[in-house]
Design an enzyme around this catalytic site. Structure first.
Site, PDB file in Angstrom:
ATOM      1  N   HIS A   1      -8.015 -15.298  -6.501  1.00 62.66           N
ATOM      2  CA  HIS A   1      -6.890 -14.666  -7.214  1.00 62.66           C
ATOM      3  C   HIS A   1      -7.099 -13.153  -7.343  1.00 62.66           C
ATOM      4  O   HIS A   1      -6.564 -12.522  -8.259  1.00 62.66           O
ATOM      5  CB  HIS A   1      -6.692 -15.266  -8.608  1.00 62.66           C
ATOM      6  CG  HIS A   1      -6.699 -16.763  -8.622  1.00 62.66           C
ATOM      7  ND1 HIS A   1      -5.565 -17.514  -8.515  1.00 62.66           N
ATOM      8  CD2 HIS A   1      -7.728 -17.641  -8.701  1.00 62.66           C
ATOM      9  CE1 HIS A   1      -5.880 -18.805  -8.533  1.00 62.66           C
ATOM     10  NE2 HIS A   1      -7.191 -18.911  -8.642  1.00 62.66           N
TER      11      HIS A   1
ATOM     12  N   LYS B   1      -6.337  13.589   0.380  1.00 59.66           N
ATOM     13  CA  LYS B   1      -6.160  12.227   0.875  1.00 59.66           C
ATOM     14  C   LYS B   1      -6.895  11.944   2.185  1.00 59.66           C
ATOM     15  O   LYS B   1      -6.965  12.763   3.070  1.00 59.66           O
ATOM     16  CB  LYS B   1      -4.663  11.942   1.094  1.00 59.66           C
ATOM     17  CG  LYS B   1      -3.866  11.886  -0.181  1.00 59.66           C
ATOM     18  CD  LYS B   1      -4.112  10.614  -0.965  1.00 59.66           C
ATOM     19  CE  LYS B   1      -3.620   9.425  -0.210  1.00 59.66           C
ATOM     20  NZ  LYS B   1      -2.521   8.719  -0.791  1.00 59.66           N
TER      21      LYS B   1
ATOM     22  N   GLU C   1      -3.913  -0.173   8.078  1.00 57.66           N
ATOM     23  CA  GLU C   1      -2.524  -0.288   7.599  1.00 57.66           C
ATOM     24  C   GLU C   1      -1.566  -0.571   8.747  1.00 57.66           C
ATOM     25  O   GLU C   1      -0.664  -1.391   8.643  1.00 57.66           O
ATOM     26  CB  GLU C   1      -2.085   1.010   6.912  1.00 57.66           C
ATOM     27  CG  GLU C   1      -2.684   1.221   5.542  1.00 57.66           C
ATOM     28  CD  GLU C   1      -2.282   2.582   5.001  1.00 57.66           C
ATOM     29  OE1 GLU C   1      -1.148   2.723   4.527  1.00 57.66           O
ATOM     30  OE2 GLU C   1      -3.101   3.518   5.083  1.00 57.66           O
TER      31      GLU C   1
END
Ligand code: ARG
Length: 468
Positions: free
Chosen positions: A160, A287, A294
């Site tokens: 989970h 960043k 991705e």
């Protein structure tokens, strides 16, 4: 006849094809990718025709030489591709006739574009499967090696997405490896059904020439000729099967991608991906984005789409060949390009992963990941599991109130909840003790990870031997 009709099939037509229809029905802009396999199939076909005396040896040799020149022209970018000639087959045949004259027109004896295209796709896909297979093996090898390096590295295991129990990073990597091992088996299984030869089915019913399909099959390395001519020209199961296994493979890569994205985030900070697999932001100078995982995650969608597209393409199609089938190529080609690209990126990237073992360890220390170990300890001392579960639950509640992990509590603190707890409890509350205790086949103990990596390496070697 005043206006020119198509030279391959225009005999019965009284007017040329509508200009838009010509564009609309042409496939040469995408099926030209099959040129090498088309030529290979034609050489085998001509060789077989000469063997059964349908062509003379001189005709065969002229055809083979002409096709060789054409292949060189294509590779040099000098081939005059023409949309008016519709597809790869007719472009090559027309050029052959330009080069060697009337003999070129004999190549198509005993054959149709229907069995020709089905043969071309299978030859092409078979070669591409071998490329995919090599990349998959490279990725699996990278995972196995990284798993061995990280066999002792402790991280939190999740259910989970909540901290559950400590595991080793090597164990996690070998879970990925298992997914890919199944994909690998599916790929090789699919290859067997790809490797069947439609040629000789002609348009749909076979041909009146005394062809020898076993000769052609052997020349092309096919396992056997397809059994039924109607099925041979219409079957595209193999393309669907490949796209289905590719969908599973991409689904697996998307799951790995998702974890890599999570782990590179500042919130997890479990791994570092080298800069060469990441990109920056045009506005936020700080960043470093995990673009490769991705993008792989994103590309999964198009492969699922191609699977649906191909299944729907074939749904309710009557036997035998229908023009619909021309629509099989772009989804199949894009699936192949996507799978090869994703595997290549992953096979390059995985060995470059740097585990931040300290961060993983600290995360595993939080979240009471050894709570099950404490319960198992109490059971070994004679407490029933349900009671042990309750005792540990109370210890965790105390830990939450006092901001202490189980291993950080004193013996007295722990004994508030059960007098059965003794000094030896700390051995099971450590992360090292927790993972080492799961010491059976399939368990996370470092020794098991090393043994599992060795078995995975052997299984991979056995599978790749089958191909060679
Ligand atoms: N371009 C066609 C395809 O991709 C080749 C076979 C055409 N056959 C025909 N009878 N029109 O399926």
């Amino acid at each position: 006849m005043s206006q020119q009709t198509n030279q391959s099939w225009g005999g019965r037509f009284s007017e040329p094809t509508d200009a838009f229809v010509e564009q609309f029905t042409a496939s040469v802009n995408f099926d030209r990718r099959l040129y090498h396999h088309d030529i290979r199939g034609s050489i085998a076909h001509a060789t077989m025709l000469a063997r059964v005396d349908v062509l003379t040896l001189d005709e065969r040799d002229a055809i083979i030489a002409g096709l060789g020149e054409i292949e060189r022209e294509i590779e040099a970018g000098q081939f005059p591709w023409s949309v008016a000639l519709e597809d790869v087959h007719m472009n090559i045949e027309a050029r052959l006739t330009e080069k060697i004259g009337i003999t070129g027109k004999k190549l198509h004896t005993g054959r149709s574009r229907n069995d020709q295209i089905a043969t071309d796709i299978r030859l092409y896909l078979r070669d591409e499967i071998d490329v995919v297979e090599a990349e998959l093996a490279r990725l699996r090898t990278g995972l196995i090696e990284l798993a061995e390096r990280e066999a002792d590295t402790i991280m939190p295991g999740f259910t989970h997405l909540q901290t559950a129990q400590p595991v080793t990073f090597g164990h996690h990597l070998l879970a990925w490896q298992e997914m890919l091992a199944r994909d690998h088996e599916r790929l090789l299984d699919c290859r067997k059904r790809v490797n069947v030869m439609p040629l000789g089915a002609a348009a749909l019913a076979g041909t009146t020439y005394p062809i020898d399909r076993h000769v052609t099959a052997e020349l092309l390395g096919f396992e056997r000729p397809a059994e039924n001519s109607l099925d041979a020209v219409s079957d595209r199961d193999f393309a669907i099967e490949f796209t289905a296994l590719a969908s599973l493979l991409l689904m697996h890569l998307s799951r790995m991608s998702e974890e890599l994205v999570l782990w590179t985030s500042a919130q997890f900070d479990f791994i570092d991906l080298p800069d060469r697999f990441c990109t920056g932001s045009s506005i936020m100078p700080q960043k470093k984005n995990p673009d490769v995982p991705e993008l792989v995650r994103g590309k999964t969608g198009r492969v699922y789409g191609h699977l649906m597209g191909l299944l729907t393409l074939m749904k309710s199609q009557p036997l035998a060949y229908n023009k619909d089938n021309q629509e099989d190529k772009e989804p199949l080609f894009d699936t192949l390009d996507t799978v090869k690209g994703c595997l290549r990126a992953f096979a390059d990237m995985i060995p470059a992963i740097e585990a931040k073992a300290g961060n993983m360890y600290e995360a595993a220390r939080k979240g009471f990941s050894t709570a099950t170990d404490l319960a198992d300890y109490l059971v070994r001392k004679g407490v029933a599991f349900r009671d042990a579960h309750e005792i540990v639950g109370q210890s965790v509640a105390y830990g939450l109130d006092n901001a202490k992990d189980l291993s950080e509590m004193t013996l007295d603190e722990l004994r508030q909840f059960s007098a059965t707890i003794e000094g030896d409890v700390f051995e099971v509350l450590t992360l090292e003790g927790s993972v080492a205790a799961r010491n059976h086949i399939g368990g996370t103990a470092p020794d098991q990870v090393r043994a599992a990596a060795q078995r995975a390496r052997e299984a991979l070697a056995t599978l790749t031997e089958v191909v060679e």
